[in-house]
Design an enzyme around this catalytic site. Structure first.
Site, PDB file in Angstrom:
ATOM      1  N   ASP A 194       0.821  -1.203   0.000  1.00  0.00           N
ATOM      2  CA  ASP A 194       0.000   0.000   0.000  1.00  0.00           C
ATOM      3  C   ASP A 194       0.862   1.263   0.000  1.00  0.00           C
ATOM      4  O   ASP A 194       1.794   1.389   0.795  1.00  0.00           O
ATOM      5  CB  ASP A 194      -0.906   0.001   1.234  1.00  0.00           C
ATOM      6  CG  ASP A 194      -1.752   1.256   1.332  1.00  0.00           C
ATOM      7  OD1 ASP A 194      -2.681   1.388   0.521  1.00  0.00           O
ATOM      8  OD2 ASP A 194      -1.462   2.107   2.198  1.00  0.00           O
ATOM      9  N   GLU A 234       0.448  -1.335  -5.162  1.00  0.00           N
ATOM     10  CA  GLU A 234      -0.716  -0.451  -5.238  1.00  0.00           C
ATOM     11  C   GLU A 234      -0.218   0.955  -5.544  1.00  0.00           C
ATOM     12  O   GLU A 234       0.251   1.668  -4.671  1.00  0.00           O
ATOM     13  CB  GLU A 234      -1.482  -0.481  -3.908  1.00  0.00           C
ATOM     14  CG  GLU A 234      -2.794   0.283  -3.917  1.00  0.00           C
ATOM     15  CD  GLU A 234      -2.656   1.738  -3.513  1.00  0.00           C
ATOM     16  OE1 GLU A 234      -3.460   2.558  -3.994  1.00  0.00           O
ATOM     17  OE2 GLU A 234      -1.744   2.059  -2.738  1.00  0.00           O
TER      18      GLU A 234
END
Length: 490
Positions: A194, A234
């Site tokens: 992330d 991501e």
């Protein structure tokens, strides 16, 4: 190795109204056999921080309100299980940062956190500050006074409650290693990196997706692989960046696909979509909706780089989404709500399409026929509409698409034709052998055909956007069957 089957994206508590155990029972009960894996959104302590778990106080601890690591093990026993490694930051409420606030540079955790001084030891010019890429308005630095009487500018890429980690030093490396090890010991086999594009900062650059960042992602991916886990990067950025990142990690997200499908449906024009499908990474996860908004930047221009869609097409896309949602998305996007992103529209995908069942089912069919492993967000699975009540209560834009469900809501949703049709599409995507073969795409104007072939078996989706007509054709040797997509809504 990740299964080539559709995965569910969900929070444990928001889909069930309960906990991780209830999610496992849902996937083994009403949704048995529908999904090959689940991306369990942040389950760390706390799940209800300022960014719904993406600001962990303790990244290595399961929030006791929804379960334990043993519950995580059970969930991941028979399913692929993805968890988020929040690479870039940790909560300002973490015990480590609270110790820094109390003691300043005398804290044993001082090195864990990134300050302006770490990157700009000789000071930062106005030009250097303007060059830094930040996904939200305002400065990426937050001045905070510590117990030693001094004020330091801490790097806060996202919010002042999310303090950036110094991933280059031993303390930062050890912090992330601890989380990775915890994952690998508890049946997590896929790691979502992330906000990884922001992890490396360097003076004189925009501090986003630098050459050094690619190397960092490469090393982090290898480290996870050594522990038996795959990695997903991501990163929202220009489409060419995704192509490059795909070479460094096991998989990337195809974030360009959602806006391109919307563009095709809004304009009856497949050219941009087909251009992308010719060059898109094959080692990808596909999504239409997620816990974040609907990404726009991934299909548009960036700086002097042309996009798959031009600036006017992007503007038209966004305005059509707002209009289709009766301007509900406008209330949740940009400066209208807190925790904003500059590159996303907050809206359910279903409402972005004007809550039209056929258009929604067609968008899912295109997603499932595109290269990559598909993921379906829990709100999208049940064709949820914008949660305006939750948005009003929290004033957090993303909450428009982060509803709280329960067993009764799910039972009712499972009887909706559009949800039944979606589940039938998922089953086709999960079971047809040709999806393990070779992909091809052709068409122009308002028509396209997406096909997969493995030996003598083929499956294809033929779409006429102008007529809103779509056929799924399956061929096995001399046998051919055709299904009209409209029949899934009967």
């Amino acid at each position: 190795m990740m299964k080539n089957k559709v995965q569910l994206i969900t929070y444990a508590d928001r889909i069930t109204g309960q906990n991780i155990g209830a999610l496992t029972r849902l996937l083994n009960g009403p949704l048995k056999g529908v999904f090959g894996g689940v991306h369990l959104l942040p389950f760390y302590n706390p799940i209800d921080g300022s960014d719904a778990g993406f600001d962990p106080i303790d990244h290595s601890e399961v929030d006791s309100r929804i379960g334990t690591w043993e519950d995580i093990q059970v969930l991941g026993k028979d399913l692929d299980l993805m968890a988020d490694l929040i690479v870039n930051h940790v909560s300002a409420q973490s015990f480590q940062f609270q110790d820094v606030l109390a003691k300043g540079k005398q804290s044993e955790f001082w090195d864990l956190f990134l300050t302006k001084e770490d990157v700009f030891p000789d000071g930062m010019s106005e030009a250097e500050q303007k060059a830094i890429y930040r996904p939200r308005p305002g400065s990426c630095f937050t001045p905070m006074k510590c117990g030693d009487g001094k004020t330091y500018d801490f790097w806060t890429t996202f919010t002042d409650n999310q303090i950036d980690i110094n991933v280059k030093v031993e303390a930062g490396v050890a912090y992330l290693n601890n989380v990775l090890t915890k994952f690998s010991a508890n049946n997590v086999n896929i790691i979502r990196l992330d906000a990884a594009g922001y992890a490396i900062k360097q003076a004189g650059t925009n501090c986003f997706m630098l050459n050094e960042t690619f190397g960092y992602l490469d090393n982090l991916s290898k480290q996870a692989n050594d522990l038996g886990m795959e990695t997903i990067a991501e990163i929202h950025s220009h489409y060419q960046t995704q192509v490059e990142v795909a070479k460094r990690v096991n998989m990337v997200y195809d974030f360009a696909l959602p806006p391109l499908i919307l563009h095709s449906l809004f304009n009856n024009d497949v050219d941009a979509l087909l251009k992308w499908l010719q060059i898109s990474p094959r080692n990808c996860l596909t999504v239409l909706d997620t816990h974040d908004g609907i990404g726009i930047i991934d299909a548009g221009p960036m700086g002097d780089k042309p996009g798959l869609l031009n600036a006017q097409q992007i503007d038209n896309l966004v305005e059509t989404m707002h209009a289709n949602s009766n301007n509900q998305s406008r209330q949740a996007t940009g400066a209208a709500a807190s925790n904003v992103d500059l590159y996303q529209v907050n809206c359910t995908y279903y409402n972005a399409l004007g809550a039209k069942d056929f258009d929604y089912l067609l968008s899912r069919a295109i997603q499932f026929f595109a290269p990559g492993v598909p993921q379906v967000y829990y709100g999208g699975l049940f064709a949820c509409e914008n949660d305006m009540e939750l948005l009003t209560n929290t004033n957090v834009g993303r909450d428009i698409n982060r509803p709280y469900l329960d067993a009764n809501i799910i039972d009712k949703a499972l009887n909706k034709p559009v949800v039944k049709g979606l589940i039938e599409l998922i089953k086709i995507r999960n079971t047809h052998p040709a999806f393990a073969g070779e992909f091809s795409a052709q068409g122009e104007g308002s028509m396209c055909c997406l096909s997969w072939q493995l030996d003598e078996q083929t499956i294809s989706l033929t779409v006429d956007f102008k007529l809103r007509h779509a056929l799924i054709t399956q061929v096995n040797g001399d046998e051919e069957t055709t299904i009209n997509l409209n029949s899934f809504l009967a």
